[in-house]
Design a protein around this motif. Structure first.
Motif, PDB file in Angstrom:
ATOM      1  N   LEU A  84      58.575 -52.027 -62.438  1.00 14.06           N
ATOM      2  CA  LEU A  84      59.618 -52.829 -63.077  1.00 14.06           C
ATOM      3  C   LEU A  84      60.627 -51.911 -63.762  1.00 14.06           C
ATOM      4  CD1 LEU A  84      57.333 -55.720 -64.398  1.00 14.06           C
ATOM      5  CD2 LEU A  84      58.715 -55.674 -62.318  1.00 14.06           C
ATOM      6  N   TYR A  85      60.898 -52.117 -65.063  1.00 13.89           N
ATOM      7  CA  TYR A  85      61.874 -51.274 -65.754  1.00 13.89           C
ATOM      8  C   TYR A  85      61.428 -49.813 -65.812  1.00 13.89           C
ATOM      9  CZ  TYR A  85      64.178 -55.548 -67.453  1.00 13.89           C
ATOM     10  OH  TYR A  85      64.848 -56.738 -67.536  1.00 13.89           O
ATOM     11  N   GLY A  86      60.139 -49.579 -65.667  1.00 17.15           N
ATOM     12  CA  GLY A  86      59.633 -48.210 -65.742  1.00 17.15           C
ATOM     13  C   GLY A  86      60.183 -47.303 -64.675  1.00 17.15           C
ATOM     14  N   GLU A  87      60.575 -47.850 -63.530  1.00 11.26           N
ATOM     15  CA  GLU A  87      61.133 -47.022 -62.463  1.00 11.26           C
ATOM     16  C   GLU A  87      62.453 -46.391 -62.897  1.00 11.26           C
ATOM     17  OE1 GLU A  87      62.233 -47.424 -57.695  1.00 11.26           O
ATOM     18  OE2 GLU A  87      61.683 -49.188 -58.872  1.00 11.26           O
ATOM     19  N   ASP A  88      63.335 -47.200 -63.509  1.00 12.29           N
ATOM     20  CA  ASP A  88      64.601 -46.656 -63.992  1.00 12.29           C
ATOM     21  C   ASP A  88      64.380 -45.698 -65.162  1.00 12.29           C
ATOM     22  OD1 ASP A  88      66.120 -47.969 -62.140  1.00 12.29           O
ATOM     23  OD2 ASP A  88      66.674 -49.630 -63.461  1.00 12.29           O
ATOM     24  N   PHE A  89      63.415 -46.018 -66.019  1.00 11.11           N
ATOM     25  CA  PHE A  89      63.127 -45.129 -67.141  1.00 11.11           C
ATOM     26  C   PHE A  89      62.672 -43.765 -66.635  1.00 11.11           C
ATOM     27  CE2 PHE A  89      60.195 -43.381 -70.338  1.00 11.11           C
ATOM     28  CZ  PHE A  89      61.016 -43.374 -71.453  1.00 11.11           C
ATOM     29  N   TYR A  90      61.852 -43.763 -65.596  1.00 12.43           N
ATOM     30  CA  TYR A  90      61.367 -42.503 -65.036  1.00 12.43           C
ATOM     31  C   TYR A  90      62.513 -41.678 -64.466  1.00 12.43           C
ATOM     32  CZ  TYR A  90      58.407 -39.282 -62.405  1.00 12.43           C
ATOM     33  OH  TYR A  90      57.798 -38.151 -61.921  1.00 12.43           O
ATOM     34  N   GLU A  91      63.481 -42.346 -63.865  1.00 12.64           N
ATOM     35  CA  GLU A  91      64.583 -41.612 -63.229  1.00 12.64           C
ATOM     36  C   GLU A  91      65.665 -41.201 -64.206  1.00 12.64           C
ATOM     37  OE1 GLU A  91      66.154 -43.801 -59.965  1.00 12.64           O
ATOM     38  OE2 GLU A  91      64.260 -43.864 -58.861  1.00 12.64           O
ATOM     39  N   HIS A  92      65.955 -42.056 -65.201  1.00  5.54           N
ATOM     40  CA  HIS A  92      67.119 -41.824 -66.044  1.00  5.54           C
ATOM     41  C   HIS A  92      66.786 -41.577 -67.519  1.00  5.54           C
ATOM     42  CE1 HIS A  92      69.314 -43.106 -62.516  1.00  5.54           C
ATOM     43  NE2 HIS A  92      68.741 -44.298 -62.557  1.00  5.54           N
ATOM     44  N   GLY A  93      65.554 -41.858 -67.928  1.00  3.88           N
ATOM     45  CA  GLY A  93      65.177 -41.641 -69.319  1.00  3.88           C
ATOM     46  C   GLY A  93      65.710 -42.688 -70.272  1.00  3.88           C
ATOM     47  N   VAL A  94      66.349 -43.706 -69.758  1.00  2.45           N
ATOM     48  CA  VAL A  94      66.862 -44.803 -70.574  1.00  2.45           C
ATOM     49  C   VAL A  94      66.982 -46.025 -69.681  1.00  2.45           C
ATOM     50  CG1 VAL A  94      69.307 -44.281 -70.126  1.00  2.45           C
ATOM     51  CG2 VAL A  94      68.645 -45.464 -72.250  1.00  2.45           C
ATOM     52  N   VAL A  95      66.798 -47.197 -70.253  1.00  6.24           N
ATOM     53  CA  VAL A  95      66.875 -48.418 -69.482  1.00  6.24           C
ATOM     54  C   VAL A  95      67.373 -49.524 -70.400  1.00  6.24           C
ATOM     55  CG1 VAL A  95      64.463 -49.066 -69.954  1.00  6.24           C
ATOM     56  CG2 VAL A  95      65.591 -49.930 -67.900  1.00  6.24           C
ATOM     57  N   HIS A  96      68.086 -50.477 -69.827  1.00  5.59           N
ATOM     58  CA  HIS A  96      68.535 -51.651 -70.565  1.00  5.59           C
ATOM     59  C   HIS A  96      67.850 -52.887 -69.995  1.00  5.59           C
ATOM     60  CE1 HIS A  96      71.856 -49.842 -72.933  1.00  5.59           C
ATOM     61  NE2 HIS A  96      71.853 -48.953 -71.941  1.00  5.59           N
ATOM     62  N   PRO A  97      67.481 -53.848 -70.866  1.00  5.64           N
ATOM     63  CA  PRO A  97      67.697 -53.920 -72.307  1.00  5.64           C
ATOM     64  C   PRO A  97      67.103 -52.709 -73.028  1.00  5.64           C
ATOM     65  CG  PRO A  97      66.939 -56.041 -71.471  1.00  5.64           C
ATOM     66  CD  PRO A  97      66.784 -55.063 -70.360  1.00  5.64           C
TER      67      PRO A  97
END
Length: 695
Positions: free
Chosen positions: A391-404
């Protein structure tokens, strides 16, 4: 597994008189308490979740079947854990009790030649817009004195076995409020909103004054045969089931005892403890989604509500059940591919992922630190680490930040919690990699303001989410330019020195609500995003501020009558906050840590597993609840000094492992703040001993 109560169809549990609302004062649907029957499987004060159960309505009647669905006033209501009773406006006295997997209704009719007990198998949800739940398929079979069947609701097969043994009574099936003479089966292969017509069973016969009729129901999610076995295993009749359930509740509620305080405060405390233990619902060996035995908790609504205060309370006083819950969460991850944020009695991927990310990691980290249960921790770690990438963890892993942006905090914190488990299991490389991403919490904050970056937020704003108890509070306070600046932000958030504001009324318009949101204030415990924020002062050396805010909340936001909760109880999330706050303890979930504060009672004893943790005070002064006269409410008491197991304690915190080991905490209270708890702060990732310099 089973709950049962009078059913009016009102929000939020199916009992009561209010329409659904999320802002302003609630509106009444009707002017008095009423019921159209008694339903099973209610949510416990949750908000707008779409899924409210209230299945299988039992209605005692003297009227023809055409009157099914009418509501009658409720009189002489009595309620206690495991038991509810009321007299309907028709003169029928209705008593209800439940066991683990059974419900028993005892109904005392006036003298009548043809009394009826109607079971509506099509009932579900609430009687409000978008509140109904429509069964998908159903099978019902009458076998004389008993009946059984299955109603499939949102993919879940809810099976039942019903018995009513009363001389001279008959059993019949009905459809669309018409009896089916001689019919023994009802089968519906496909039901739609447009094709639904009520259907169910009816028992009828002569009623004699003072002679009750008992309807016994066994439930299962694995078929009618198991429902029958559940009923016969548990039910020895109404009185036996009620006594057994009452004894179990006495045991659970007796695990925390308090002395001192006013009678009203003790009553609210006991009620809050009860609410804290109603959910999650366990249906052991009942999963309809996988074949093996073991714990199945079908009603986690939601982790966002319960992970901060309720799960730590369960871990303390019912550790076996807390361990079962975590075992279940891991099993869900095995079977369905993710550790859920919430889990309902429903099939599908609706797991509340918008609320938050990776919250189970917090509870698992606490359990590992406490040695809770006998989980396979190597297997648990596999799922914890894998879930961080979903889920949101994929973007967090790639970019170090996620929204919300609040999900950035969730995921950084979950990495920290998972790293602690990996470290405990001697997986140094994984712990190192996870810890590196745990530092990315800083990406969520704007250094120019010391607050979270602009983003969308779930049921709150950036101020509500900006004062969470992170794993590096020292770094977070430094980002806000130090103690003084951080305290000033907190003071503004809690309204210190601000003028009183007007509360919204019924149906507030968007402009009125916008004015309220623009205040950037504390939610006031009517919701979960900032429920831990009062303890944030501890990390800036101001536990006295925590004492003031918690004292005000306990005094003015909770009471003994209708409206005694400041908002939706959310499965016990807010009630468990009240329990901890009253005890002078606050769990920092995921960090093996408790923060200390002035308690509301003179003495409390917590049965922590096989041990006792005692909180005792000197200088305690009882405080009333919600007095109309502000002068009647004494000012808050502050901790002036503390001793733990006879030794001086200069810090305002304890490790959770110390609390769970049992012991005696003595707090000296006084009317003025002192230097206690100001010098050494609770541990943080960048300042584990709490001794760093303060700006």
């Amino acid at each position: 597994m089973v709950s049962a109560c009078a059913y009016s169809g009102a929000y939020p549990t199916g009992y009561g008189r209010y329409a659904k609302n999320t802002e302003g004062l609630p509106e009444e649907l009707f002017g008095h308490s009423q019921a159209s029957g008694f339903t099973h499987f209610q949510q416990s004060g949750t908000g707008a979740i779409r899924k409210y159960y209230n299945y299988l309505r039992v209605t005692p009647m003297l009227q023809p079947l055409d009157a099914l669905g009418d509501a009658w006033p409720l009189h002489d209501e009595t309620a206690e854990p495991g038991y509810y009773a009321a007299t309907l406006g028709t003169g029928i006295r209705c008593e209800t009790t439940v066991g683990e997997k059974v419900a028993v209704h005892r109904l005392t009719f006036p003298e009548h030649h043809n009394a009826r007990v109607v079971v509506d198998l099509s009932c579900g949800g609430l009687a409000i817009d978008q509140g109904r739940t429509v069964p998908l398929r159903a099978h019902v079979e009458s076998t004389g004195d008993a009946a059984h069947g299955t109603v499939v609701v949102e993919g879940v097969p809810l099976s039942f076995h019903i018995e009513l043994a009363e001389p001279g009574w008959r059993q019949m099936l009905w459809y669309d409020r018409r009896l089916i003479e001689g019919g023994t089966r009802l089968d519906f292969d496909r039901i739609r909103q447009t094709t639904l017509r009520p259907f169910g069973l009816l028992f009828h016969g002569p009623a004699r004054t003072g002679r009750p009729v008992e309807l016994r129901i066994g439930f299962s999610l694995r078929g009618p045969a198991q429902a029958r076995d559940n009923l016969h295993r548990e039910s020895g009749g109404f009185d036996a089931v009620r006594a057994s359930t009452a004894e179990r509740w006495r045991d659970h509620l007796g695990r925390v005892t308090v002395e001192g305080g006013t009678p009203a405060r003790r009553r609210v405390f006991a009620t809050a403890l009860y609410h804290s233990l109603v959910k999650p619902c366990f249906a052991d060996d009942e999963s309809p989604f996988w074949p093996s035995s073991g714990p199945f908790a079908f009603d986690i609504c939601t982790m966002w509500d319960i992970y901060k205060t309720q799960l730590p309370l369960l871990a303390a006083i019912v550790p076996g059940r807390a361990a079962d819950l975590l075992e279940f969460l891991i099993r869900v991850c095995e079977e369905e591919g993710n550790l859920p944020i919430g889990y309902r009695m429903a099939r599908g991927a609706d797991r509340f992922f918008r609320q938050a990310s990776a919250l189970a990691h917090t509870a698992l980290a606490d359990a590992q630190a406490l040695g809770l249960g006998d989980l396979d921790w190597n297997w648990a770690l596999v799922h914890m680490e894998a879930d961080l990438h979903r889920l949101y963890g994929e973007d967090f892993y790639e970019h170090g930040v996620v929204h919300p942006i609040s999900h950035t905090l969730d995921l950084a914190y979950a990495h920290h919690c998972t790293a602690s488990v990996a470290r405990a299991l001697n997986d140094g490389k994984l712990a190192y990699d996870l810890a590196a991403r745990a530092h990315l919490w800083t990406n969520a904050f704007d250094p120019a303001t010391g607050l979270l970056r602009d983003s969308s937020f779930y049921e709150g704003g950036k101020w509500n989410y900006s004062f969470r108890l992170l794993h590096d509070m020292a770094g977070r306070i430094a980002m806000a330019s130090g103690d003084a600046a951080y305290v000033a932000m907190l003071d503004a958030f809690f309204g210190y020195g601000a003028s009183p504001v007007t509360q919204p009324g019924k149906r507030p318009d968007p402009a009125e609500m916008a004015i309220g949101y623009a205040l950037n204030r504390f939610e006031g415990l009517n919701n979960e995003p900032d429920m831990e924020a009062p303890w944030s002062y501890h990390y800036a050396g101001r536990p006295d501020r925590t004492a003031e805010i918690v004292h005000a909340a306990l005094t003015w936001q909770f009471g003994t009558g209708p409206g005694g909760l400041p908002g939706n109880d959310d499965s016990g999330g807010l009630s468990s906050w009240y329990v901890w706050a009253s005890l002078g303890l606050f769990p920092v979930a995921g960090q093996n840590l408790f923060l200390l504060n002035a308690p509301a009672f003179e003495r409390a004893v917590i049965a922590v597993g096989e041990r006792e943790f005692v909180v005792e005070t000197s200088g305690h002064r009882p405080s009333p609840i919600g007095s109309d006269d502000p002068e009647a409410d004494p000012p808050p008491r502050y901790v002036r000094s503390a001793r733990f197991n006879g030794k001086a304690l200069d810090v305002a915190h304890l490790r959770a492992t110390d609390v769970h080991a049992g012991g005696r905490l003595h707090l000296e209270l006084g009317p003025e703040p002192s230097a206690w708890g100001r010098k050494v702060r609770p541990p943080s990732l960048s300042d584990p001993h709490g001794t760093g310099a303060r700006t």
